[in-house]
Design a protein around this motif. Structure first.
Motif, PDB file in Angstrom:
ATOM      1  N   PHE A 127       0.852  -1.187   0.000  1.00  0.00           N
ATOM      2  CA  PHE A 127       0.000   0.000   0.000  1.00  0.00           C
ATOM      3  C   PHE A 127       0.889   1.238   0.000  1.00  0.00           C
ATOM      4  O   PHE A 127       0.915   1.994  -0.959  1.00  0.00           O
ATOM      5  N   VAL A 135      -6.086  -1.930   1.068  1.00  0.00           N
ATOM      6  CA  VAL A 135      -4.794  -1.951   1.750  1.00  0.00           C
ATOM      7  C   VAL A 135      -4.207  -3.353   1.669  1.00  0.00           C
ATOM      8  O   VAL A 135      -4.579  -4.253   2.421  1.00  0.00           O
ATOM      9  N   SER A 136      -3.289  -3.517   0.745  1.00  0.00           N
ATOM     10  CA  SER A 136      -2.608  -4.798   0.550  1.00  0.00           C
ATOM     11  C   SER A 136      -1.130  -4.607   0.853  1.00  0.00           C
ATOM     12  O   SER A 136      -0.529  -3.623   0.418  1.00  0.00           O
ATOM     13  N   VAL A 169      -8.687  -5.231   3.575  1.00  0.00           N
ATOM     14  CA  VAL A 169      -7.322  -5.736   3.669  1.00  0.00           C
ATOM     15  C   VAL A 169      -7.265  -7.136   3.083  1.00  0.00           C
ATOM     16  O   VAL A 169      -8.291  -7.740   2.775  1.00  0.00           O
ATOM     17  N   THR A 172      -1.564  -7.844   4.524  1.00  0.00           N
ATOM     18  CA  THR A 172      -1.610  -6.487   5.069  1.00  0.00           C
ATOM     19  C   THR A 172      -0.903  -6.384   6.418  1.00  0.00           C
ATOM     20  O   THR A 172      -1.096  -7.225   7.302  1.00  0.00           O
ATOM     21  N   ALA A 214      -3.750  -8.261   9.357  1.00  0.00           N
ATOM     22  CA  ALA A 214      -5.057  -8.179   8.705  1.00  0.00           C
ATOM     23  C   ALA A 214      -6.166  -8.633   9.642  1.00  0.00           C
ATOM     24  O   ALA A 214      -7.198  -7.963   9.774  1.00  0.00           O
TER      25      ALA A 214
END
Length: 259
Positions: free
Chosen positions: A60, A105-106, A125, A129, A171
């Protein structure tokens, strides 16, 4: 249009992608300037109804690109304040734009990159993440908004656990803490699907509902603002169409031009 970002629109949804995958989307000053410009563009575009913020490749945003940082030996406090303001203003704009913002959001979201994620209204996620407020580990404070945002999102005690130690939020942790909606197989696909859902709702109601969630409002300020917003919604054509469609058991058909 930009050097460090890609900006795309598709039927009313804008997608901003931080595009420096070779450094895990770590930002330099140009990146901050372009993020601020792109978010302003979303706010000013009447044909955009939701925004997805993400990063290229397997990250991200890994925070500041230390190879591109200003030379502190040549900076005054005023110089540094101007640089830091650009990062703060990304978060400020994400929160203040009427357009709902969905974070995909990775991979790592570190430091100010974490703050950019926290500045989104909703986050999705995936298993890769990692959210990290790691400032203390390098002898700094969360200068971009994290120490203001995190306590309001997950409570003071849990926020201090992560802020004071720099520990990772995984995550699964993010979902358990309420920071993310879900752990998805593909965070971008999930975020885009949610952005589509928001796009297809009455826009004024969505925008004003976002504004009413401002945690800095007192209850009395909230009530006053709600009266104003509700009056505007009652007199909005999309409200009329939504009510008519509900009564006629059909999908609403809003008169829109999408970017």
């Amino acid at each position: 249009m930009y050097d460090d970002l890609t900006y795309e629109t598709d039927r009313g949804i804008a997608t901003i992608t931080i595009d420096r995958p070779g450094v895990k989307n770590a930002f330099r000053e140009t990146t901050l300037e372009e993020l601020n410009d792109a978010i302003r563009h979303v706010t000013d575009d009447d044909g955009v109804y939701s925004l997805v913020l993400t990063g290229a490749g397997d990250a991200f945003c890994a925070g500041a690109d230390v190879t591109e940082m200003p030379d502190m030996s040549e900076q005054t406090k005023a110089d540094y304040a101007g640089y830091l303001w650009k990062a703060q203003n990304v978060v400020r704009q994400l929160r203040s734009t009427p357009t709902p913002v969905v974070g995909a959001v990775s991979g790592p979201a570190i430091g100010a990159g974490c703050d950019f994620a926290l500045g989104c209204d909703v986050r999705f996620v995936d298993d890769s993440t990692i959210l990290r407020q790691g400032f203390v580990k390098v002898g700094l404070v969360p200068g971009d908004g994290g120490a203001w945002l995190l306590p309001r999102l997950i409570g003071e005690a849990k926020a201090k656990e992560y802020l004071l130690t720099g520990r990772d939020i995984t995550a699964d942790d993010a979902v358990d803490l309420g920071l993310a909606v879900a752990v998805a197989d593909d965070a971008l696909d999930a975020a885009t699907a949610f952005a589509e859902e928001l796009r297809d709702l009455p826009a004024r109601a969505v925008q004003h509902t976002k504004a009413l969630t401002d945690p800095s409002l007192s209850f009395e300020d909230y009530c006053e603002r709600a009266i104003d917003y509700q009056w505007k919604c009652v007199n909005d054509s999309e409200h009329d169409e939504a009510v008519a469609a509900f009564g006629e058991r059909r999908e609403p058909d809003y008169d829109r031009e999408y970017s």
